[in-house]
Design a protein around this motif. Structure first.
Motif: not given
Length: 368
Positions: A145, A151, A153-154, A158, A160, A170, A192, A194, A241-242, A245
């Motif tokens: 991470t 950012r 979201v990072l 995630l 899911e 990540a 889904t 974060i 929003q991720y 990936y």
């Protein structure tokens, strides 16, 4: 209100929730640990409004009641109590007397109504996940991470949840860790979200000490809840929003290398000793079944090491941040790993040879 508990139980409870205590907040009660009694149990809670931890321990109380005790002093007092039994007496105006053996402390508590209520999730939405699988999924992704808040979201992982699998991802923009584990079919709990890194760090720490085989997970109203039996964790989720990936993961590779995890990692560690600060650059040159690792520093010198590998697809010279490669190798438990590449400018992939449920993508460093 009078509470009697063993030092062991009380110390375990305070240490568990103390990690969620707020260190910087304008609400004084958030610097404390909330206590609520019942005839046979004592509930302890702490929160910084981003994450909350609740723990239930065995204790005796003469009546039901509640109080908030400053965490900084409470945890240390319990930890250093001279006797195996601790008695807590709450008097008017929330004056708290804590006695053990011949020791007596008096500290000022906070009114319980100043402590925020932790959210109560709907139990019908609970999803049970194997503890060991969840621990592995966290361990193999959380290190990738981002630490920067540029950012948001990072800065989280995630999570899911699909019908029969759990995917955790990540990335910090330089590398990506992906884990896929099979879980029981639960079509009503596909989500889904974060999860903040701090939340997963605390969850992983608590999972190491729980005897529960499964962990209950509930997701609702931008919150996630983890049920570990006598311990519960509440956390806000990261909004946003991720990134896609799946678009980062190479679909195929022309160059494939099979090598021993520990041998490669040890060689990388040695070569990284002279890597330039900041980039931690190491050069990797593949020729046939020989993989050569170089590193240099103009001020210090250079290092070279060669290891035996099995390869197919041709030769390549490529640069990597050695720390990123090492962290990926350490996340892989298997002895044999595969290193897959296409060119010196495209992402490379590390994965276990005998498993397809984990992979680690790392961007190369441009060589000059």
């Amino acid at each position: 209100m009078k509470i009697i508990a063993t030092k062991e139980q009380l110390e375990a409870g305070t240490q568990t929730v103390n990690r969620a205590v707020s260190s910087k907040n304008t609400i004084p009660a958030l610097s404390g640990i909330y206590l609520k009694t019942s005839p046979d149990n004592l509930v302890l809670k702490a929160t910084d409004l981003e994450i909350g931890i609740e723990c239930v321990i065995a204790a005796q109380a003469n009546k039901e009641g509640e109080v908030v005790i400053p965490a900084r002093y409470f945890t240390e007092i319990v930890k250093k109590s001279p006797d195996e039994q601790v008695e807590i007496l709450v008097e008017d105006n929330y004056l708290v007397k804590i006695s053990s053996g011949r020791s007596l402390f008096q500290i000022h508590g906070f009114a319980p109504h100043d402590f925020p209520n932790l959210p109560q999730p709907a139990e019908r939405k609970i999803d049970w996940v194997n503890k060991d699988l969840l621990k592995t999924a966290i361990r193999q992704t959380i290190f990738a991470t981002a630490s920067s808040e540029n950012r948001p979201v990072l800065t989280g992982v995630l999570y899911e949840r699909k019908e029969q699998e759990l995917v955790t991802v990540a990335t910090d923009g330089h590398r990506l860790a992906y884990k896929n584990v099979e879980v029981a079919n639960n079509p009503n709990n596909r989500n889904t979200v974060i999860i903040p890194t701090k939340t997963l760090q605390e969850l992983n720490r608590l999972l190491a000490n729980t005897e529960e085989e499964t962990v209950g997970v509930i997701i609702e109203n931008n919150q996630i809840f983890f049920d570990l039996g006598n311990v519960k964790i509440y956390s806000r989720l990261v909004e946003g929003q991720y990134p896609n990936y799946e678009g980062v993961i190479p679909k195929s590779s022309t160059i494939k290398v099979k090598l021993m995890n520990k041998i490669f990692a040890d060689a990388l560690e040695r070569c990284s000793l002279l890597a330039k600060d900041g980039t931690n650059l190491v050069r990797i040159n593949l020729e046939g079944n020989k993989l050569k690792i170089y590193s240099e520093s103009p001020e210090i010198g250079q290092v070279y090491e060669e290891i035996d590998v099995e390869s197919e697809g041709g030769t390549i010279e490529i640069g990597f941040n050695s720390r990123y490669l090492l962290e990926g190798l350490r996340a892989i438990e298997e002895e044999e790993v595969g290193l897959e590449m296409n060119s010196s400018l495209s992402p490379a992939t590390l994965r276990p040879i005998n498993s397809d449920n984990y992979l680690y993508v790392v961007m190369p460093v441009r060589l000059v």
